[in-house]
Design an enzyme around this catalytic site. Sequence first.
Site, PDB file in Angstrom:
ATOM      1  N   ASP A 146     -13.497 -18.525 -35.929  1.00 43.29           N
ATOM      2  CA  ASP A 146     -12.423 -19.041 -35.077  1.00 43.29           C
ATOM      3  C   ASP A 146     -11.090 -18.499 -35.573  1.00 43.29           C
ATOM      4  OD1 ASP A 146     -14.121 -20.938 -33.550  1.00 43.29           O
ATOM      5  OD2 ASP A 146     -14.357 -21.871 -35.509  1.00 43.29           O
ATOM      6  N   ASP A 193      -9.543 -31.715 -36.988  1.00 44.66           N
ATOM      7  CA  ASP A 193     -10.265 -32.971 -37.211  1.00 44.66           C
ATOM      8  C   ASP A 193     -10.342 -33.379 -38.688  1.00 44.66           C
ATOM      9  OD1 ASP A 193     -12.032 -30.863 -37.605  1.00 44.66           O
ATOM     10  OD2 ASP A 193     -13.576 -31.597 -36.216  1.00 44.66           O
ATOM     11  N   ASP A 229     -19.950 -18.905 -36.754  1.00 44.73           N
ATOM     12  CA  ASP A 229     -19.067 -18.143 -35.878  1.00 44.73           C
ATOM     13  C   ASP A 229     -17.661 -18.145 -36.482  1.00 44.73           C
ATOM     14  OD1 ASP A 229     -18.030 -20.725 -35.268  1.00 44.73           O
ATOM     15  OD2 ASP A 229     -19.521 -20.922 -33.667  1.00 44.73           O
TER      16      ASP A 229
HETATM   17  P1  ATP Z   1     -19.298 -24.920 -36.863  1.00 39.80           P
HETATM   18  O1  ATP Z   1     -18.799 -23.853 -35.906  1.00 39.80           O
HETATM   19  O2  ATP Z   1     -19.858 -24.417 -38.117  1.00 39.80           O
HETATM   20  O3  ATP Z   1     -20.175 -25.929 -36.189  1.00 39.80           O
HETATM   21  P2  ATP Z   1     -16.524 -25.595 -36.947  1.00 39.80           P
HETATM   22  O4  ATP Z   1     -15.761 -26.447 -37.915  1.00 39.80           O
HETATM   23  O5  ATP Z   1     -16.115 -24.167 -36.852  1.00 39.80           O
HETATM   24  O6  ATP Z   1     -18.043 -25.759 -37.322  1.00 39.80           O
HETATM   25  P3  ATP Z   1     -16.002 -25.706 -34.146  1.00 39.80           P
HETATM   26  O7  ATP Z   1     -16.549 -26.662 -33.145  1.00 39.80           O
HETATM   27  O8  ATP Z   1     -16.346 -24.267 -34.042  1.00 39.80           O
HETATM   28  O9  ATP Z   1     -16.433 -26.294 -35.547  1.00 39.80           O
HETATM   29  O10 ATP Z   1     -14.429 -25.893 -34.127  1.00 39.80           O
HETATM   30  C1  ATP Z   1     -13.554 -25.017 -34.816  1.00 39.80           C
HETATM   31  C2  ATP Z   1     -12.405 -25.791 -35.439  1.00 39.80           C
HETATM   32  O11 ATP Z   1     -11.642 -26.409 -34.396  1.00 39.80           O
HETATM   33  C3  ATP Z   1     -12.817 -26.929 -36.351  1.00 39.80           C
HETATM   34  O12 ATP Z   1     -13.076 -26.468 -37.644  1.00 39.80           O
HETATM   35  C4  ATP Z   1     -11.619 -27.838 -36.263  1.00 39.80           C
HETATM   36  O13 ATP Z   1     -10.574 -27.358 -37.073  1.00 39.80           O
HETATM   37  C5  ATP Z   1     -11.185 -27.680 -34.816  1.00 39.80           C
HETATM   38  N1  ATP Z   1     -11.808 -28.702 -33.948  1.00 39.80           N
HETATM   39  C6  ATP Z   1     -12.954 -28.569 -33.240  1.00 39.80           C
HETATM   40  N2  ATP Z   1     -13.228 -29.681 -32.537  1.00 39.80           N
HETATM   41  C7  ATP Z   1     -12.226 -30.540 -32.776  1.00 39.80           C
HETATM   42  C8  ATP Z   1     -11.910 -31.864 -32.327  1.00 39.80           C
HETATM   43  N3  ATP Z   1     -12.717 -32.512 -31.494  1.00 39.80           N
HETATM   44  N4  ATP Z   1     -10.764 -32.422 -32.793  1.00 39.80           N
HETATM   45  C9  ATP Z   1      -9.934 -31.765 -33.625  1.00 39.80           C
HETATM   46  N5  ATP Z   1     -10.176 -30.539 -34.084  1.00 39.80           N
HETATM   47  C10 ATP Z   1     -11.295 -29.915 -33.673  1.00 39.80           C
HETATM   48 MG    MG Z   2     -16.818 -22.687 -35.490  1.00 37.06          MG
END
Ligand code: ATP
Ligand code: MG
Length: 434
Positions: free
Chosen positions: A61, A144, A59
């Site tokens: 962001d 994170d 997805d």
């Molecule tokens: P994927 O969607 O592929 O599982 P993602 O890295 O995009 O991985 P998401 O949960 O969609 O993960 O979160 C988007 C972004 O928001 C992350 O890449 C990170 O930068 C930030 N993020 C998400 N959760 C946290 C958290 N608990 N603490 C700090 N930053 C976070």
């Molecule tokens: Mg994501």
Amino acid sequence: MTPAIGAATRIPRDSHSVSRKNISDNALKVIHRLRSKGHQALLVGGAVRDLLLGNQPKDFDVATDATPEKVHSLFGNSRIIGRRFRIVHVRFGRELIEVTTFRGHHDASDERQDSSQGSHHSTQGVLLRDNVFGSLEEDAIRRDFTVNALYYNVDDFSLFDHVDGLVDLQQRQLRIIGDAEQRYREDPVRMLRAIRFSAKLDFSIVPGTAAPIAELAYLLEAIPPARLFDEMLKLFMTGCALRTFRLLCDHGLIEHLFPATATAMDDMPYARALIEAAMDSTDTRVAEDKPITPAFLFAALLWPPTVQLQRQLEDRGVPSAEALSEAGNTITSEQVHHLSIPRRFSHAMFEIWSLQSQLQTRTGRGSQALMRLRRFRAAYDFLLLREQSGEDLDGLGKVWTKLQQELPAAAVKTEAETGARRRGRRHYPSRKPR
Ligand code: ATP
Ligand code: MG
């Protein structure tokens, strides 16, 4: 301790591999709209990371300096969600673009200033609310892991890197931003995210990021069970469940997600093998694009402690089916204090369990009726996994394989195919003996 904001490195378009054509049109639409209103808006997070790795993002962001209210007002198809962490979902048909407002810095030690500004910590340092807004630079260090804090700027196709994320990405390693212990205390789910990304991306976790996990794993006990269920889906349903499960065990996290399972794994020789076989088979089904259900994984995860308790009850004279039902209920109700199991999944899990004993007793005349049950296939698969993991079931798996081969296809119409309404009928042991 707050990490200092380093100077951003700008990586021009010809020095990185993100190509605009691999970015969702809808994400680009959101970014352009925000920018046309004078806001900053960039692609961030998993999408940038995955594009750099040559993977298709799950997805997209977007990070912006516009407040959630402002973003919502710009997109009719949007919704503000979350309390702890307010974000905007902009929907385009089946695609959701997640828009987050730049997070700013707040000091965990200054509770008063925190709450007046929109963030709030518990006395243990847990970040209960994180809605202090800030600049792009501040946003980067609130994320994170370094590889999740890379921004793609559609204006000139460059990347912004404030935390040396690109180096970590090239070295295939996960590094938490700032002080690991403080960041895990703020949000213990970050420990699960470290495991998830390590398994999914096949990245190592740098020592300073990995080391505190085992000691802080207990902090997961404070996370709402429903949030942990959501995390569990991401951990186990996205194609690398087996690797993830092993890492959760290695880092001492599993006992805080599934405590009864962890105890049973210490006591029963086949327990771990059964769970790993279920994880492996789930991964194979994901790879083959076959449907999967968390019910099957719950059935495997909770089967060892349930059987253990069932045996204790049987030793006290409780009849077998009733003992299974009672044990299952006890283990499940303890489990949901840690990580919740929505009722539809626990129901299916009980059906799979209850069919295990029926598969043992109904290899004769009742076998066709059994094969027509909606959960038969899952129960049969589960039986095979039990044998595969070392339980001696006297060749029962082979018997059922043969019974299915002998049956003409027309005779194995499932409940769903015949449209039979059997909702009222239970296939898991009732609480009372029949
Ligand atoms: P994927 O969607 O592929 O599982 P993602 O890295 O995009 O991985 P998401 O949960 O969609 O993960 O979160 C988007 C972004 O928001 C992350 O890449 C990170 O930068 C930030 N993020 C998400 N959760 C946290 C958290 N608990 N603490 C700090 N930053 C976070
Ligand atoms: Mg994501």
